[in-house]
Design an enzyme around this catalytic site. Structure first.
Site, PDB file in Angstrom:
ATOM      1  N   ARG A 166       0.827  -1.218   0.000  1.00 46.21           N
ATOM      2  CA  ARG A 166       0.000   0.000   0.000  1.00 46.21           C
ATOM      3  C   ARG A 166       0.859   1.265   0.000  1.00 46.21           C
ATOM      4  O   ARG A 166       0.476   2.278  -0.578  1.00 46.21           O
ATOM      5  CB  ARG A 166      -0.925   0.009   1.218  1.00 46.21           C
ATOM      6  CG  ARG A 166      -2.082  -0.947   1.029  1.00 46.21           C
ATOM      7  CD  ARG A 166      -3.095  -0.853   2.129  1.00 46.21           C
ATOM      8  NE  ARG A 166      -4.280  -1.578   1.725  1.00 46.21           N
ATOM      9  CZ  ARG A 166      -5.256  -1.931   2.534  1.00 46.21           C
ATOM     10  NH1 ARG A 166      -5.208  -1.625   3.806  1.00 46.21           N
ATOM     11  NH2 ARG A 166      -6.301  -2.584   2.077  1.00 46.21           N
ATOM     12  N   GLY A 200     -11.657  -9.435   0.954  1.00 45.95           N
ATOM     13  CA  GLY A 200     -10.570 -10.023   1.728  1.00 45.95           C
ATOM     14  C   GLY A 200     -10.222 -11.459   1.379  1.00 45.95           C
ATOM     15  O   GLY A 200      -9.071 -11.775   1.047  1.00 45.95           O
ATOM     16  N   GLY A 217     -14.473  -3.411   1.787  1.00 44.78           N
ATOM     17  CA  GLY A 217     -15.832  -2.894   1.986  1.00 44.78           C
ATOM     18  C   GLY A 217     -16.270  -1.982   0.854  1.00 44.78           C
ATOM     19  O   GLY A 217     -17.410  -2.051   0.382  1.00 44.78           O
ATOM     20  N   LYS A 255     -21.907 -16.689   3.425  1.00 42.47           N
ATOM     21  CA  LYS A 255     -23.339 -16.502   3.694  1.00 42.47           C
ATOM     22  C   LYS A 255     -24.063 -15.637   2.673  1.00 42.47           C
ATOM     23  O   LYS A 255     -23.540 -14.610   2.241  1.00 42.47           O
ATOM     24  CB  LYS A 255     -23.502 -15.836   5.057  1.00 42.47           C
ATOM     25  CG  LYS A 255     -23.111 -16.723   6.200  1.00 42.47           C
ATOM     26  CD  LYS A 255     -23.342 -15.986   7.483  1.00 42.47           C
ATOM     27  CE  LYS A 255     -23.137 -16.924   8.662  1.00 42.47           C
ATOM     28  NZ  LYS A 255     -23.318 -16.198   9.917  1.00 42.47           N
TER      29      LYS A 255
HETATM   30  P1  AMP Z   1     -16.918 -14.352   2.647  1.00 42.52           P
HETATM   31  O1  AMP Z   1     -16.205 -13.531   3.681  1.00 42.52           O
HETATM   32  O2  AMP Z   1     -18.402 -14.268   2.738  1.00 42.52           O
HETATM   33  O3  AMP Z   1     -16.382 -14.114   1.243  1.00 42.52           O
HETATM   34  O4  AMP Z   1     -16.635 -15.875   3.011  1.00 42.52           O
HETATM   35  C1  AMP Z   1     -15.397 -16.467   2.876  1.00 42.52           C
HETATM   36  C2  AMP Z   1     -15.365 -17.708   3.701  1.00 42.52           C
HETATM   37  O5  AMP Z   1     -16.369 -18.604   3.255  1.00 42.52           O
HETATM   38  C3  AMP Z   1     -14.061 -18.465   3.608  1.00 42.52           C
HETATM   39  O6  AMP Z   1     -13.406 -18.395   4.846  1.00 42.52           O
HETATM   40  C4  AMP Z   1     -14.481 -19.889   3.277  1.00 42.52           C
HETATM   41  O7  AMP Z   1     -13.835 -20.858   4.063  1.00 42.52           O
HETATM   42  C5  AMP Z   1     -15.958 -19.893   3.591  1.00 42.52           C
HETATM   43  N1  AMP Z   1     -16.673 -20.913   2.823  1.00 42.52           N
HETATM   44  C6  AMP Z   1     -16.649 -21.084   1.503  1.00 42.52           C
HETATM   45  N2  AMP Z   1     -17.376 -22.169   1.155  1.00 42.52           N
HETATM   46  C7  AMP Z   1     -17.893 -22.684   2.291  1.00 42.52           C
HETATM   47  C8  AMP Z   1     -18.705 -23.805   2.565  1.00 42.52           C
HETATM   48  N3  AMP Z   1     -19.169 -24.597   1.617  1.00 42.52           N
HETATM   49  N4  AMP Z   1     -19.022 -24.042   3.868  1.00 42.52           N
HETATM   50  C9  AMP Z   1     -18.553 -23.229   4.836  1.00 42.52           C
HETATM   51  N5  AMP Z   1     -17.777 -22.151   4.628  1.00 42.52           N
HETATM   52  C10 AMP Z   1     -17.451 -21.880   3.365  1.00 42.52           C
END
Ligand code: AMP
Length: 403
Positions: free
Chosen positions: A37, A347, A370, A194
């Site tokens: 950065r 991230g 973000g 999620k």
């Molecule tokens: P996000 O911050 O929403 O982009 O989520 C990223 C996280 O989602 C990572 O740490 C992954 O390990 C988790 N992830 C991806 N696929 C799955 C899954 N099938 N079940 C549980 N966690 C997951």
């Protein structure tokens, strides 16, 4: 892209400029452990030095308690690294709120903006004081553009001139190219844990893109809504209806959201869990879906191969555990091999890009976690909105001057 005042539009010779950069860098034992950065800001600084401006740099670092000095969050290591990179001393100014005496220096760095109580509250008094420190304010920190804070937002209201720095402009151009005026077909991949944290993104993108691909825990909720057994997989019961209406809408548009045809499951969520590939129809009640299977990867690759623009946020599986990383690895490889304009951010996506070593093959990697996500959501970023307002005011002033 909207009109912004740029450095090149201004005569900065002898003028004091306050430049908001993003020096929120990782530290260990008082040393900067990754100076990406800091290096990224060197062209901006050199352009300003060449224009004979007097530069006051400002940034936040971490999340210190507002209103209190704390050694652990001092920008001293950044001042040291900047001095090395520029080969000139960049003094760190601890008390800058009531004005900075630059002495013989052409460039100084203010101590962590978040040591000031009003910074994160976008406080008017602090914003006004910041504006008084300079003749021109330049925002060059896209990663904080989604936050309305004194050094990213309030100051732009009161500064005589508020301009956009080159880093911020490059980022906005790349995002605008990918989302507002994309070469078609536009394919978006939204993975991650999620649906709830990416609901607006899913809804906004589903309207814009030619093909939406869902992965990771998000795909589990979609699988559930389509009636599949997903065992003990991470999913969100409250959002099953939303997933099914997104599937329905995509179908009406004639571009189905493809669901995994095979998956990699484990019986427990840990790095030693045994990975088993199975067709989606064979998932058992005690299985956890942790990744997409190879047939699904092949299918998804065909969409990537056909794309002219690719937007990627979120892994397709639990890529942190090697045995569940193949889906994200395969996606990374096909994005890297594609001739499409590709943009990625967030991230975990950046962590995946670095794990699979494809950074050089992505057209643009967004620096803003973000801010990138909010841009994907179609939201107006508060810092950018103010720069646009400032540009309109500046243009009107310039026109009046010409008359
Ligand atoms: P996000 O911050 O929403 O982009 O989520 C990223 C996280 O989602 C990572 O740490 C992954 O390990 C988790 N992830 C991806 N696929 C799955 C899954 N099938 N079940 C549980 N966690 C997951």
């Amino acid at each position: 892209m909207s009109i912004l005042v740029k450095i090149a539009d201004l005569d900065l010779s002898g003028k004091t400029v306050l430049v908001r950069e993003d020096y929120n860098v990782p530290l260990k034992n008082g040393e900067v452990t990754d100076d990406t950065r800091i290096r990224a800001t060197l062209p901006t600084i050199n352009q300003l030095l060449a224009a004979e401006a007097k530069i006051i740099l400002i940034s936040h670092l971490g999340r210190p308690k507002a209103g209190e000095y704390d050694d652990a969050f001092s920008l001293a290591p950044v001042a040291k690294r900047l001095s090395e990179l520029l080969d000139c001393e960049v003094p760190l100014i601890r008390d800058w709120v009531n004005g900075v005496d630059m002495g013989e220096h052409n460039i100084v760095l203010c101590e962590n903006a978040r040591f000031e109580a009003g910074e994160t509250k976008d406080d008017e008094e602090l914003s006004r004081k910041m504006a008084q420190m300079c003749q021109v304010y330049i925002n060059d920190a896209f990663a904080t553009a989604h936050r309305a804070q004194a050094s990213t937002h309030g100051v732009a209201k009161y500064a005589a001139v508020a301009a956009a720095g080159p880093l911020l402009i490059t980022e906005l151009k790349a995002l605008t190219k990918a989302l507002r005026d994309p070469a078609k077909p536009l394919v978006a991949i939204v993975g991650g844990a999620k649906v709830s944290t990416k609901l607006t993104i899913l809804e906004t993108l589903s309207e814009k893109v030619d093909q939406l691909i869902v992965g990771g825990g998000i795909a589990n909720t979609f699988l559930k809504s389509a009636g599949y057994e997903i065992g003990k997989s991470l999913y969100e019961p409250d959002l099953v209806n939303v997933a099914s209406s997104l599937l329905e809408k995509a179908k009406e548009k004639g571009c189905d959201i493809p669901l995994p045809v095979d998956v990699i499951v484990g019986k427990e969520f840990n790095e030693n869990a045994k990975a088993t590939i199975k067709p989606i129809s064979e998932v058992e009640a005690d299985d956890m879906i942790m990744d997409v299977g190879p047939k699904t990867s092949k299918l998804l690759n065909t969409y990537i191969n056909d794309a002219a623009t690719i937007v990627w946020n979120g892994p397709l599986g639990v890529f942190e555990f090697d045995q569940f990383s193949q889906g994200t690895a395969s996606l990374s490889k096909s994005i890297a091999a594609s001739n499409a304009y590709s943009i990625a951010g967030g991230g975990d996506t950046i962590a995946a890009i670095s794990k699979f070593k494809i950074a050089d093959d992505i057209s643009y990697i967004s620096t803003g976690g973000g801010a990138f996500l909010e841009f994907l959501e179609g939201k107006k970023l508060p810092a950018i909105e103010l720069l646009e307002e400032a540009a309109r005011a500046w243009e009107a002033m310039e026109k009046a001057r010409e008359l």
